[in-house]
Design a protein around this motif. Structure first.
Motif, PDB file in Angstrom:
ATOM      1  N   HIS A  57       0.370  -1.385   0.364  1.00 49.80           N
ATOM      2  CA  HIS A  57      -0.359   0.039  -0.240  1.00 49.80           C
ATOM      3  C   HIS A  57       0.776   0.927  -0.399  1.00 49.80           C
ATOM      4  CE1 HIS A  57      -3.821   1.888   0.644  1.00 49.80           C
ATOM      5  NE2 HIS A  57      -3.128   3.004   1.410  1.00 49.80           N
ATOM      6  N   ASP A  58       1.689   1.390   0.798  1.00 46.86           N
ATOM      7  CA  ASP A  58       2.604   2.715   0.666  1.00 46.86           C
ATOM      8  C   ASP A  58       3.832   2.695  -0.208  1.00 46.86           C
ATOM      9  OD1 ASP A  58       0.892   3.608   3.304  1.00 46.86           O
ATOM     10  OD2 ASP A  58       2.155   2.891   4.930  1.00 46.86           O
ATOM     11  N   GLU A  59       4.104   1.210  -0.077  1.00 48.19           N
ATOM     12  CA  GLU A  59       5.050   1.660  -1.560  1.00 48.19           C
ATOM     13  C   GLU A  59       4.631   1.940  -2.727  1.00 48.19           C
ATOM     14  OE1 GLU A  59       8.180  -1.094  -1.643  1.00 48.19           O
ATOM     15  OE2 GLU A  59       7.640  -1.524   0.220  1.00 48.19           O
ATOM     16  N   GLN A  60       3.514   1.712  -3.107  1.00 51.05           N
ATOM     17  CA  GLN A  60       2.819   1.915  -4.138  1.00 51.05           C
ATOM     18  C   GLN A  60       2.186   3.597  -4.282  1.00 51.05           C
ATOM     19  OE1 GLN A  60      -0.815  -0.680  -3.427  1.00 51.05           O
ATOM     20  NE2 GLN A  60      -1.352  -1.673  -5.423  1.00 51.05           N
ATOM     21  N   LEU A  61       1.933   3.877  -3.401  1.00 51.42           N
ATOM     22  CA  LEU A  61       1.834   5.078  -3.751  1.00 51.42           C
ATOM     23  C   LEU A  61       3.010   6.535  -3.914  1.00 51.42           C
ATOM     24  CD1 LEU A  61      -0.584   6.618  -0.484  1.00 51.42           C
ATOM     25  CD2 LEU A  61      -1.175   5.932  -2.631  1.00 51.42           C
ATOM     26  N   LYS A  62       3.899   6.362  -3.313  1.00 49.36           N
ATOM     27  CA  LYS A  62       5.579   6.586  -3.650  1.00 49.36           C
ATOM     28  C   LYS A  62       6.214   5.936  -4.732  1.00 49.36           C
ATOM     29  CE  LYS A  62       9.218   4.706  -0.712  1.00 49.36           C
ATOM     30  NZ  LYS A  62       9.410   3.804   0.178  1.00 49.36           N
ATOM     31  N   THR A  63       6.059   5.014  -5.061  1.00 52.05           N
ATOM     32  CA  THR A  63       7.046   4.703  -5.781  1.00 52.05           C
ATOM     33  C   THR A  63       5.913   5.059  -7.429  1.00 52.05           C
ATOM     34  OG1 THR A  63       6.187   2.487  -6.204  1.00 52.05           O
ATOM     35  CG2 THR A  63       8.150   2.849  -5.381  1.00 52.05           C
ATOM     36  N   ALA A 209      -1.123  18.142  -6.673  1.00 47.96           N
ATOM     37  CA  ALA A 209      -1.159  17.329  -5.034  1.00 47.96           C
ATOM     38  C   ALA A 209       0.486  16.933  -5.618  1.00 47.96           C
ATOM     39  CB  ALA A 209      -2.037  16.391  -4.846  1.00 47.96           C
ATOM     40  N   HIS A 210       1.203  16.579  -3.947  1.00 39.80           N
ATOM     41  CA  HIS A 210       2.411  16.077  -4.471  1.00 39.80           C
ATOM     42  C   HIS A 210       2.472  14.604  -5.022  1.00 39.80           C
ATOM     43  CE1 HIS A 210       6.723  14.789  -3.447  1.00 39.80           C
ATOM     44  NE2 HIS A 210       5.829  13.714  -2.528  1.00 39.80           N
ATOM     45  N   GLN A 211       1.907  14.252  -4.575  1.00 41.49           N
ATOM     46  CA  GLN A 211       1.144  12.695  -5.078  1.00 41.49           C
ATOM     47  C   GLN A 211       0.290  12.742  -6.118  1.00 41.49           C
ATOM     48  OE1 GLN A 211       2.105   9.986  -1.222  1.00 41.49           O
ATOM     49  NE2 GLN A 211       0.012  10.167  -1.581  1.00 41.49           N
ATOM     50  N   LEU A 212       0.567  12.220  -7.027  1.00 39.79           N
ATOM     51  CA  LEU A 212      -0.708  12.079  -8.126  1.00 39.79           C
ATOM     52  C   LEU A 212      -1.070  10.495  -8.175  1.00 39.79           C
ATOM     53  CD1 LEU A 212       1.927  11.777 -11.421  1.00 39.79           C
ATOM     54  CD2 LEU A 212       1.126  13.648 -10.317  1.00 39.79           C
ATOM     55  N   THR A 213      -1.107  10.064  -7.767  1.00 38.71           N
ATOM     56  CA  THR A 213      -2.300   9.270  -7.325  1.00 38.71           C
ATOM     57  C   THR A 213      -2.708   9.133  -5.540  1.00 38.71           C
ATOM     58  OG1 THR A 213      -0.660   7.098  -7.273  1.00 38.71           O
ATOM     59  CG2 THR A 213      -2.887   7.436  -8.999  1.00 38.71           C
TER      60      THR A 213
END
Length: 292
Positions: A57-63, A209-213
């Motif tokens: 979950h968290d790595e998905q967001l980051k990468t 937003a910083h993250q795209l998803t």
């Protein structure tokens, strides 16, 4: 005689998946694999795009989420890598053909051999047998599941990433280009789990937003004992309901597990969420499955 029988349809509707042998011949599988060797041999990956694909979950967001390379790949052929295949400078530390997690997401549009398989009479026959009126292709991927390092895919539902209203309009078509076994990371399913809705969605974030998803909700915890293995012979196919819970283990064997997979959506009376990471573009609207 139809490639997909009435009994196959019943199993798909009851369990949320069905395994069908003999979609492709051994030679057809080898042709697709050889073409991918050529694509990988020619790949030119900019250093900043050397992103690792992960399902945690968290790595998905980051990468993925911070990587424009991923979110703009719906109408392109792009390369996504396993963990630990680059050094600190982004250089390969394994042979590049052994480095890839997957290639996506528009092989079905731009690669003639993959396009032919995606729209083959057997695939069109499956769609008709399931009563699909206006099916379209959403995306396609070549998944490598590399020997020894092919990553685990944690329990998930495809509708988390490919959300429609109403639900139940998306189906994965997962074609084994080599035998997929318990040893090399075949799929595992919770039969009947397609009837419980979804608990998590991957959505595009507002512009700026910083993250795209981002993810809305969390993946449920599932009882390991409910998962049933679904090994597939080379050339066979697994049809996967968009809400059935499935996973695959890490490939700890010495054998790869190459797969060509794509997703079909019934577009009639269906709303494709504008919040999905994947969006049709002017260059590539979702193409119809039926060519006749």
């Amino acid at each position: 005689m139809d490639f997909m029988t009435d009994r196959d349809v019943q199993k798909y509707e009851e369990d949320g998946y069905v395994v069908l042998d003999g979609l492709l011949s051994s030679d057809q599988c080898d042709e697709l694999r050889q073409r991918m060797v050529e694509i990988v041999d020619r790949m030119d990956v900019p250093e900043h795009c050397r992103v690792t694909f992960s399902t945690y979950h968290d790595e998905q967001l980051k990468t993925q989420g911070s990587a424009d390379y991923f979110i703009t790949s719906g109408d392109k052929i792009r390369f996504f890598f396993e963990k630990g295949v680059f050094d600190d400078k982004g250089e390969f530390i394994v042979p590049k053909e052994r480095s890839l997690n997957k290639v996506g997401h528009a092989l079905h549009a731009y690669e003639p051999l993959y396009k032919k398989v995606t729209h083959s009479p057997k695939i069109q026959g499956i769609a008709k047998k399931l009563g699909l009126k206006s099916p379209v292709i959403l995306q396609s991927m070549y998944i490598f599941k590399q020997p020894g390092i092919g990553g685990e895919v944690t329990p998930h539902q495809d509708a988390t990433f490919l959300y429609t209203e109403p639900l139940g309009r998306v189906m994965g078509v997962w074609i084994a280009l080599e035998d997929a076994t318990i040893n090399n990371g075949c799929l595992w399913f919770i039969p009947g789990s397609q009837n419980s809705g979804i608990s998590r969605r991957m959505v595009r974030t507002p512009e700026g937003a910083h993250q795209l998803t981002d993810f809305v909700g969390r993946e449920q915890t599932y009882d390991e004992e409910k998962f049933i293995a679904a090994p597939v012979k080379k050339g066979g196919v697994v049809l996967i309901h968009g809400e059935v819970v499935h996973r695959s283990a890490q490939n700890t064997s010495e054998d790869s597990r190459h797969v060509y997979t794509f997703h079909i959506m019934e577009s009639q009376n269906t709303n494709w969420s504008p919040e999905n990471w994947l969006q049709p573009t002017e260059d590539l609207p979702f193409p119809p499955v039926y060519t006749e």
